[in-house]
Design a protein around this motif. Structure first.
Motif, PDB file in Angstrom:
ATOM      1  N   TYR A 530      11.445  26.978  -3.380  1.00  0.00           N
ATOM      2  CA  TYR A 530      10.196  25.912  -3.439  1.00  0.00           C
ATOM      3  C   TYR A 530      11.268  24.727  -2.390  1.00  0.00           C
ATOM      4  CZ  TYR A 530       6.682  22.678  -1.467  1.00  0.00           C
ATOM      5  OH  TYR A 530       5.588  21.686  -0.816  1.00  0.00           O
ATOM      6  N   GLN A 531      11.586  24.305  -1.850  1.00  0.00           N
ATOM      7  CA  GLN A 531      12.337  22.996  -0.974  1.00  0.00           C
ATOM      8  C   GLN A 531      13.722  23.028  -1.626  1.00  0.00           C
ATOM      9  OE1 GLN A 531      10.139  19.574  -1.110  1.00  0.00           O
ATOM     10  NE2 GLN A 531       8.405  19.883   0.678  1.00  0.00           N
ATOM     11  N   GLY A 532      13.963  24.202  -1.380  1.00  0.00           N
ATOM     12  CA  GLY A 532      15.408  24.742  -2.511  1.00  0.00           C
ATOM     13  C   GLY A 532      15.920  24.751  -3.518  1.00  0.00           C
ATOM     14  N   GLU A 533      14.575  24.719  -4.577  1.00  0.00           N
ATOM     15  CA  GLU A 533      14.365  24.149  -5.710  1.00  0.00           C
ATOM     16  C   GLU A 533      13.958  25.826  -6.412  1.00  0.00           C
ATOM     17  OE1 GLU A 533      13.406  20.419  -7.976  1.00  0.00           O
ATOM     18  OE2 GLU A 533      13.485  19.619  -6.698  1.00  0.00           O
ATOM     19  N   TYR A 534      14.698  26.064  -7.175  1.00  0.00           N
ATOM     20  CA  TYR A 534      14.135  27.648  -8.079  1.00  0.00           C
ATOM     21  C   TYR A 534      12.731  27.747  -9.475  1.00  0.00           C
ATOM     22  CZ  TYR A 534      18.241  29.849  -6.125  1.00  0.00           C
ATOM     23  OH  TYR A 534      19.782  30.503  -5.586  1.00  0.00           O
ATOM     24  N   TYR A 535      12.131  28.320  -8.980  1.00  0.00           N
ATOM     25  CA  TYR A 535      11.016  27.880 -10.058  1.00  0.00           C
ATOM     26  C   TYR A 535      10.998  29.478 -10.071  1.00  0.00           C
ATOM     27  CZ  TYR A 535       9.721  24.007  -7.946  1.00  0.00           C
ATOM     28  OH  TYR A 535       9.470  22.910  -7.080  1.00  0.00           O
ATOM     29  N   ASN A 536      10.340  30.155 -12.258  1.00  0.00           N
ATOM     30  CA  ASN A 536      10.123  30.961 -12.556  1.00  0.00           C
ATOM     31  C   ASN A 536       9.543  31.819 -11.912  1.00  0.00           C
ATOM     32  OD1 ASN A 536       9.790  32.737 -14.010  1.00  0.00           O
ATOM     33  ND2 ASN A 536       9.896  31.570 -15.891  1.00  0.00           N
ATOM     34  N   PRO A 537       9.758  33.112 -11.142  1.00  0.00           N
ATOM     35  CA  PRO A 537       8.572  34.108 -10.423  1.00  0.00           C
ATOM     36  C   PRO A 537       8.486  34.841 -10.670  1.00  0.00           C
ATOM     37  CG  PRO A 537      11.376  34.773  -9.502  1.00  0.00           C
ATOM     38  CD  PRO A 537      10.834  33.542 -11.064  1.00  0.00           C
ATOM     39  N   ILE A 538       8.406  34.815 -12.333  1.00  0.00           N
ATOM     40  CA  ILE A 538       7.031  35.714 -13.342  1.00  0.00           C
ATOM     41  C   ILE A 538       5.616  34.811 -12.722  1.00  0.00           C
ATOM     42  CG2 ILE A 538       6.948  33.999 -15.799  1.00  0.00           C
ATOM     43  CD1 ILE A 538       7.022  38.353 -15.466  1.00  0.00           C
ATOM     44  N   PHE A 539       5.671  33.209 -12.865  1.00  0.00           N
ATOM     45  CA  PHE A 539       4.629  32.538 -12.591  1.00  0.00           C
ATOM     46  C   PHE A 539       4.189  32.364 -11.423  1.00  0.00           C
ATOM     47  CE2 PHE A 539       7.074  29.900 -16.147  1.00  0.00           C
ATOM     48  CZ  PHE A 539       6.142  31.140 -17.298  1.00  0.00           C
ATOM     49  N   TYR A 540       4.343  32.841 -10.676  1.00  0.00           N
ATOM     50  CA  TYR A 540       4.246  32.468  -9.062  1.00  0.00           C
ATOM     51  C   TYR A 540       3.578  33.740  -8.110  1.00  0.00           C
ATOM     52  CZ  TYR A 540       5.509  27.609 -10.125  1.00  0.00           C
ATOM     53  OH  TYR A 540       5.572  26.617 -10.960  1.00  0.00           O
ATOM     54  N   PHE A 541       3.845  35.269  -8.632  1.00  0.00           N
ATOM     55  CA  PHE A 541       3.789  36.345  -7.638  1.00  0.00           C
ATOM     56  C   PHE A 541       2.207  36.639  -9.049  1.00  0.00           C
ATOM     57  CE2 PHE A 541       7.727  35.351  -6.337  1.00  0.00           C
ATOM     58  CZ  PHE A 541       8.050  35.761  -4.993  1.00  0.00           C
ATOM     59  N   GLU A 542       1.730  37.192  -8.382  1.00  0.00           N
ATOM     60  CA  GLU A 542       0.710  38.180  -9.211  1.00  0.00           C
ATOM     61  C   GLU A 542       1.436  39.636  -9.071  1.00  0.00           C
ATOM     62  OE1 GLU A 542      -2.331  38.906  -5.744  1.00  0.00           O
ATOM     63  OE2 GLU A 542      -2.750  36.531  -6.133  1.00  0.00           O
ATOM     64  N   VAL A 543       0.631  40.231 -10.076  1.00  0.00           N
ATOM     65  CA  VAL A 543       1.261  41.960 -10.019  1.00  0.00           C
ATOM     66  C   VAL A 543       0.233  42.804  -9.298  1.00  0.00           C
ATOM     67  CG1 VAL A 543       2.093  41.315 -12.635  1.00  0.00           C
ATOM     68  CG2 VAL A 543      -0.821  42.021 -12.152  1.00  0.00           C
ATOM     69  N   GLY A 544       0.506  44.296  -9.260  1.00  0.00           N
ATOM     70  CA  GLY A 544      -0.426  44.631  -8.761  1.00  0.00           C
ATOM     71  C   GLY A 544      -1.622  46.132  -9.494  1.00  0.00           C
ATOM     72  N   GLU A 545      -1.132  47.027  -9.044  1.00  0.00           N
ATOM     73  CA  GLU A 545      -2.605  47.962 -10.694  1.00  0.00           C
ATOM     74  C   GLU A 545      -1.556  49.603 -10.699  1.00  0.00           C
ATOM     75  OE1 GLU A 545      -5.909  48.472  -8.642  1.00  0.00           O
ATOM     76  OE2 GLU A 545      -6.721  46.967  -9.220  1.00  0.00           O
TER      77      GLU A 545
END
Length: 697
Positions: A530-545
């Motif tokens: 976000y705006q060039g800074e890395y974030y931990n993807p585990i917190f920001y993506f939903e999961v499927g089924e």
């Protein structure tokens, strides 16, 4: 001694009268405050100190609501007023009933002589019965007034809620934008939550209300958060904080007081800490784990001179949600520096590394064989589950918040799932510090790796423009998708289905997974910026089924043994014989160099013995690498029960293969850990160290 009824009633009426006086005094005091405020307004305006202009529409609406409050209050007073000299209603009803019965008896005496009188009397009785029914059903005059009053109160409450919500949107117009402003949502939730917590600390009554509401509120929160997670696009349009308030308000519209005392718990379902602080806290824990792995890998260099080194190592790794859920439940809002000492304590409690020196006497078996001594350094790593550790450190209130966070995932999920899969259990490498599987060096891993078979479809997690769709020596085939300052990357793919500059919608297929670039196995590498800074993807993506092997939901914690198939359920007789033989030794301890039931086993000794003793395949005693050299590699999608599964990097072994087990199907293996047991191969630890499936030639 019983109190006289008349005295009881006198005391009761006196009590009611006193309460009415207290309410009236409070109401008059409030009116006085309002009047003083209105008188002070012109003075403030004339002095030029007022920085805000009065909204005439809002002022008019506020005046109407105040008039409605007063009207409702006066109606309540009229309904509650019962002068002491007034004849009780029960006595009046009794006199009326006695009079009616007397008249009916007199009419009955004369109706036998006149048929017309009898008919009129019976008609009149039916009318009275109908009137009584209607009165019982719909109530008398007072009941109708009470019903009308209740409707007015409900209407006023709905207007109050709508006014506060519109006021919030007016004060913060950015919440009306299509894209959700996360920081603003956090500010709103934080302010409401902290305000409610201060109020709860100062008010014993509020705390009691929360206690009584416990289980009902938690159920409500969970249902509400499930709905929000499933409809995150709707939430983005309305604003998380406002929608949460409205959902819970509607659900408990008949429990206004309960809502007022417990809304802080509902709003607390989101992580309140700054995202960078969350990532830094998680990074610190992964750095400690990476240093521990590096220390184990260099044991033989740090402690030279031993004849043998034996390793009995538990898994190294943790679930990021468990750590952040705990820190959020205990501290509400934390900084990485503020919890550094606590993270250090958790790490020390979780991992125990012991080095034990032993001397064994060997030889002397034959006439000419001499005995000799072997000096062994036994390396043992014991790991306690992080979940168990954090649960023991929390009180009841913190545990409730922890469970709430566990259910909602902190409500940071900004993007939909990139895979049609419940992929939490297939994460082979988390965001943070780790040992690079290719180079063997410690590194900062800026994404997560999800181990899935080649050809698994990958979907755009959000709307956006394809910034890049190309090949890179590190990423392999990758796609970079940009939207409103957010950039998500999908790497190591086998095929790309989009091109640079193309506009895609959330859910569009952008490629399929593979093993391109520097990857050592089929996986999807996922990054979030976000705006060039890395974030931990585990917190920001939903999961499927769904799952890969039909083993049931993997969940965010992993670690379960999965669905263990009974030996008799296998269609293949050789597989049934193999698993039956392996199950004989469940619970046997891990013994370095062991290869028979009398000595117990190590991992390769267990596999060799099981295949040979079951009659499935004659497999002489060898190492894990030696077993792999006798197998034909098999892809995960083609693996079946009875195959052998190999792992790498579980310790600093001579060859690439360091551990081995027997695959049972449905994501489960049986292997010689400590003790011999079933295990789920889809946990982060085993996926991180997965090397290959193999089938004996």
């Amino acid at each position: 001694m019983k109190m006289d009824k008349k005295k009881k009633r006198h005391i009761f009426l006196a009590f009611q009268k006193r309460k009415r006086k207290e309410k009236m005094a409070a109401y008059q005091a409030r009116d006085g405050d309002l009047q003083r405020k209105e008188e002070a307004k012109p003075q403030q305006e004339s002095s030029g100190n007022s920085k805000e202009t009065t909204d005439p529409v809002a002022e008019k609406r506020e005046k109407k609501r105040e008039q409605a409050r007063r009207r409702i209050y006066r109606q309540k007073q009229k309904l509650q007023d019962t002068p002491e000299h007034k004849v009780p209603q029960a006595a009046i009803r009794r006199i009326r009933q006695e009079g009616i019965l007397f008249l009916h008896r007199k009419v009955s005496e004369a109706e036998q002589e006149n048929a017309a009188v009898e008919g009129a009397h019976k008609t009149e009785q039916r009318v009275e019965e109908a009137y009584s029914f209607v009165k019982r059903r719909y109530g008398g005059r007072k009941a109708r007034k009470q019903k009308k009053l209740a409707k007015q109160e409900k209407k006023l409450e709905q207007k109050e809620v709508q006014f506060q919500y519109e006021k919030f949107l007016k004060e913060h117009p950015e919440m009306n934008q299509h894209h959700l402003q996360k920081q603003f949502q956090k500010w709103k939730i934080k302010r409401e939550y902290q305000k409610a917590r201060k109020h709860a600390a100062a008010s014993k009554e509020a705390q009691e209300a929360v206690g009584k509401a416990g289980s009902t509120l938690m159920d409500l929160v969970k249902k509400s958060q499930e709905m929000l997670q499933k409809h995150m696009s709707l939430v983005a349009g309305m604003g998380m904080a406002g929608l949460l308030v409205m959902v819970i308000m509607v659900a408990v519209s008949s429990c206004g007081a309960l809502f007022a005392d417990t809304q802080s718990m509902v709003l607390a379902a989101s992580y309140l800490s700054n995202p960078k602080e969350i990532d830094e806290a998680e990074l610190h824990f992964t750095q400690l784990e990476s240093e521990l792995q590096d220390r184990i890998d260099h044991i033989e260099n740090a402690y030279p001179g031993y004849d043998e080194y034996t390793y009995n190592l538990d898994e190294i790794g943790h679930n990021p949600f468990t750590l952040i859920n705990y820190l959020s439940a205990v501290h509400t809002e934390f900084t990485a520096a503020g919890v550094e000492q606590e993270i250090q304590e958790l790490f020390q409690q979780m991992y125990t590394l012991t080095l034990t020196e032993e001397v064994e006497t060997r030889g002397g078996g034959g006439d000419d064989e001499e005995e000799y001594e072997v000096v062994i350094l036994r390396v043992t790593l014991t790991t306690k589950p992080l979940v168990q550790l954090v649960e023991n450190r929390m009180n009841t209130e913190q545990l409730e918040l922890y469970e709430m966070y566990r259910t909602t995932g902190g409500l940071l999920q900004e993007f939909s799932s990139p895979l049609n899969l419940d992929w939490y259990g297939y994460v082979s490498s988390y965001y943070g510090y780790r040992k690079n599987p290719s180079s063997g060096h410690q590194e900062y891993h800026r994404g997560i790796d999800i181990a899935v078979p080649v050809g698994t479809e990958v979907y755009a997690a959000h709307d956006g423009i394809v910034q890049a769709a190309a090949y890179d020596s590190h990423y392999g085939n990758y796609v970079a998708l940009e939207h409103n300052g957010y950039l998500t990357k999908y790497a190591h793919m086998n095929r790309l289905d989009v091109s640079a500059g193309q506009t895609v919608k959330k859910g569009d297929q952008i490629g399929v997974t593979g093993n391109s670039g520097s990857s050592l196995g089929s996986r999807l590498h996922l990054e979030c910026l976000y705006q060039g800074e890395y974030y931990n993807p585990i917190f920001y993506f939903e999961v499927g089924e769904g799952t890969l092997y039909g083993e049931g939901a993997t969940g965010s914690g992993g670690g379960a043994a999965g669905n263990v198939t009974p030996p008799e359920s296998y269609d293949d007789a050789s597989v049934e014989a193999l698993i039956r033989e392996a199950e004989k030794y469940l619970g046997y301890p891990y013994v370095w160099g062991g290869s028979t039931p009398s000595t117990s086993f190590d991992c390769s000794g267990f596999v060799c013995w099981t295949f040979t003793a079951s009659g499935v395949h004659n497999l002489p005693r060898t190492t894990a690498q030696g077993i792999y050299n006798q197998c034909t590699p098999v892809s995960p999608s083609q693996a079946k029960a009875g195959d052998i599964i190999f792992f790498t990097g579980t310790y600093n072994s001579a060859g690439p293969v360091s551990h081995v087990g027997i695959y049972c199907g449905e994501g489960v293996m049986i292997h010689c850990g400590d003790p011999i047991r079933y295990a789920n191969i889809n946990t982060p630890y085993w996926q991180k160290h997965f090397y290959s499936f193999g089938r004996l030639r």
